[in-house]
Design an enzyme around this catalytic site. Structure first.
Site, short mmCIF file in Angstrom:
data_model
loop_
_atom_site.label_atom_id
_atom_site.label_comp_id
_atom_site.label_asym_id
_atom_site.label_seq_id
_atom_site.Cartn_x
_atom_site.Cartn_y
_atom_site.Cartn_z
N ALA A 1 0.85 -1.20 0.00
CA ALA A 1 0.00 0.00 0.00
C ALA A 1 0.88 1.24 0.00
O ALA A 1 1.99 1.24 0.53
CB ALA A 1 -0.92 0.02 1.21
N GLU B 1 -2.99 -12.56 -3.95
CA GLU B 1 -4.43 -12.44 -4.24
C GLU B 1 -4.78 -10.96 -4.29
O GLU B 1 -4.24 -10.18 -3.51
CB GLU B 1 -5.30 -13.09 -3.15
CG GLU B 1 -5.32 -14.60 -3.17
CD GLU B 1 -4.28 -15.19 -2.25
OE1 GLU B 1 -3.79 -14.45 -1.36
OE2 GLU B 1 -3.93 -16.37 -2.42
N ASN C 1 -10.06 -4.46 -8.27
CA ASN C 1 -8.95 -3.53 -8.03
C ASN C 1 -8.10 -3.39 -9.29
O ASN C 1 -6.99 -3.89 -9.40
CB ASN C 1 -8.10 -4.02 -6.84
CG ASN C 1 -7.14 -2.96 -6.32
OD1 ASN C 1 -6.90 -1.96 -6.99
ND2 ASN C 1 -6.61 -3.18 -5.13
N TYR D 1 0.41 -5.10 -11.24
CA TYR D 1 1.02 -6.43 -11.17
C TYR D 1 1.29 -6.98 -12.57
O TYR D 1 2.33 -7.61 -12.81
CB TYR D 1 0.13 -7.39 -10.38
CG TYR D 1 -0.04 -7.02 -8.92
CD1 TYR D 1 1.05 -6.68 -8.14
CD2 TYR D 1 -1.30 -7.02 -8.33
CE1 TYR D 1 0.90 -6.34 -6.81
CE2 TYR D 1 -1.46 -6.68 -6.99
CZ TYR D 1 -0.36 -6.34 -6.24
OH TYR D 1 -0.51 -6.01 -4.92
C1 LIG Z 1 -1.92 0.00 -5.96
C2 LIG Z 1 -0.97 1.01 -5.30
C3 LIG Z 1 -0.09 0.25 -4.28
C4 LIG Z 1 -0.07 1.63 -6.39
O1 LIG Z 1 0.86 2.52 -5.74
P1 LIG Z 1 1.58 3.74 -6.52
O2 LIG Z 1 2.75 4.17 -5.74
O3 LIG Z 1 0.56 4.76 -6.86
O4 LIG Z 1 2.06 3.01 -7.86
P2 LIG Z 1 3.25 3.48 -8.82
O5 LIG Z 1 3.08 4.93 -9.16
O6 LIG Z 1 4.58 3.10 -8.24
O7 LIG Z 1 2.97 2.56 -10.07
C5 LIG Z 1 3.48 1.24 -10.05
C6 LIG Z 1 4.08 0.85 -11.39
O8 LIG Z 1 3.08 0.14 -12.11
C7 LIG Z 1 2.76 0.83 -13.32
N1 LIG Z 1 1.30 0.79 -13.41
C8 LIG Z 1 0.45 1.16 -12.48
N2 LIG Z 1 -0.81 0.97 -12.92
C9 LIG Z 1 -0.71 0.46 -14.14
C10 LIG Z 1 -1.66 0.02 -15.12
N3 LIG Z 1 -2.98 0.09 -14.90
N4 LIG Z 1 -1.20 -0.46 -16.28
C11 LIG Z 1 0.13 -0.52 -16.51
N5 LIG Z 1 1.07 -0.12 -15.63
C12 LIG Z 1 0.64 0.35 -14.47
C13 LIG Z 1 3.26 2.24 -13.14
O9 LIG Z 1 3.61 2.81 -14.40
C14 LIG Z 1 4.47 2.03 -12.27
O10 LIG Z 1 5.59 1.60 -13.02
P3 LIG Z 1 6.94 2.48 -13.08
O11 LIG Z 1 7.50 2.46 -11.67
O12 LIG Z 1 7.82 1.75 -14.05
O13 LIG Z 1 6.52 3.84 -13.51
C15 LIG Z 1 -1.75 2.15 -4.61
O14 LIG Z 1 -2.68 2.68 -5.52
C16 LIG Z 1 -2.47 1.74 -3.34
O15 LIG Z 1 -1.90 1.78 -2.24
N6 LIG Z 1 -3.75 1.32 -3.47
C17 LIG Z 1 -4.54 0.89 -2.30
C18 LIG Z 1 -4.02 -0.41 -1.72
C19 LIG Z 1 -4.05 -1.53 -2.74
O16 LIG Z 1 -4.98 -1.67 -3.53
N7 LIG Z 1 -3.00 -2.38 -2.68
C20 LIG Z 1 -2.89 -3.56 -3.53
C21 LIG Z 1 -3.66 -4.65 -2.87
S1 LIG Z 1 -3.49 -6.20 -3.69
#
Ligand SMILES: CC(C)(COP(=O)(O)OP(=O)(O)OC[C@H]1O[C@@H](n2cnc3c(N)ncnc32)[C@H](O)[C@@H]1OP(=O)(O)O)[C@@H](O)C(=O)NCCC(=O)NCCS
Length: 158
Positions: free
Chosen positions: A87, A118, A123, A130
């Site tokens: 997160a 999972e 989401n 991922y």
């Molecule tokens: C999901 C979450 C962890 C992402 O965190 P974040 O810091 O905003 O993510 P980032 O900006 O580092 O993006 C992650 C990477 O994935 C890529 N990415 C993110 N969403 C993407 C998508 N839909 N399609 C393709 N690439 C994607 C980004 O480009 C980035 O890659 P990079 O580092 O090479 O630029 C955040 O939104 C969060 O905390 N959400 C709530 C908790 C949650 O859902 N956790 C996961 C539970 S399983």
């Protein structure tokens, strides 16, 4: 593990201002605050303490400036890494914090063992992230989440 990811995904430098280090017990108040703003059924303090106490696990913190921006918790099981929790604070999203955490995790967990996780089927942001890192869907656990009966998507990186 990182050899199966493209060079662009693994070798990208950590964006400026973000640092990744081991998660510490002293981080847990800030972790709980992010956790409660990130999930409908947040982990308890006791769950984080339990994961931090496991010597085989990998628990990482990302900071931006002097703030805890995000964290990842990964457990080592017999033949698999299980990505248990990731997160990022709503104030620090979309700046590469999760990417920095996952790159460091894959670097530390490098070897022959696959990763699994999972994620809620709704989401889309997390699933997209991922998939970007090479995880692939491998089925569904029906009604895995008790709060709303939502299915979990099972994903693997191997
Ligand atoms: C999901 C979450 C962890 C992402 O965190 P974040 O810091 O905003 O993510 P980032 O900006 O580092 O993006 C992650 C990477 O994935 C890529 N990415 C993110 N969403 C993407 C998508 N839909 N399609 C393709 N690439 C994607 C980004 O480009 C980035 O890659 P990079 O580092 O090479 O630029 C955040 O939104 C969060 O905390 N959400 C709530 C908790 C949650 O859902 N956790 C996961 C539970 S399983």
């Amino acid at each position: 593990m990182s050899e199966i990811l493209s060079r662009e995904q693994t070798d990208r430098p950590i964006p400026g201002g973000i640092e990744v280090r081991r998660l510490a017990y002293s981080d847990l108040p800030a972790v709980i605050s992010i956790e409660r703003r990130s999930f409908p059924t947040p982990w308890s303090l006791a769950m984080f303490v339990l994961e931090l106490s496991k010597p085989s696990g990998i628990c990482l913190a990302a900071t931006r400036g002097d703030e805890l921006a995000g964290y990842v918790v990964c457990s080592r099981y017999d033949q698999v890494w299980h990505l248990m929790n990731v997160a990022v604070s709503p104030d620090h999203r979309s700046h590469g914090v999760a990417g920095a955490l996952l790159r460091k995790l894959f670097d530390e967990g490098r070897g022959k063992l696959p990763f699994t996780l999972e994620v809620r089927v709704t989401n889309r942001r997390a699933i997209g992230m991922y998939e970007y890192f090479g995880f692939r869907s491998a089925g569904v656990r029906p009604r895995y989440y008790h709060d709303n009966g939502e299915d979990a998507l099972i994903m693997w990186l191997d």
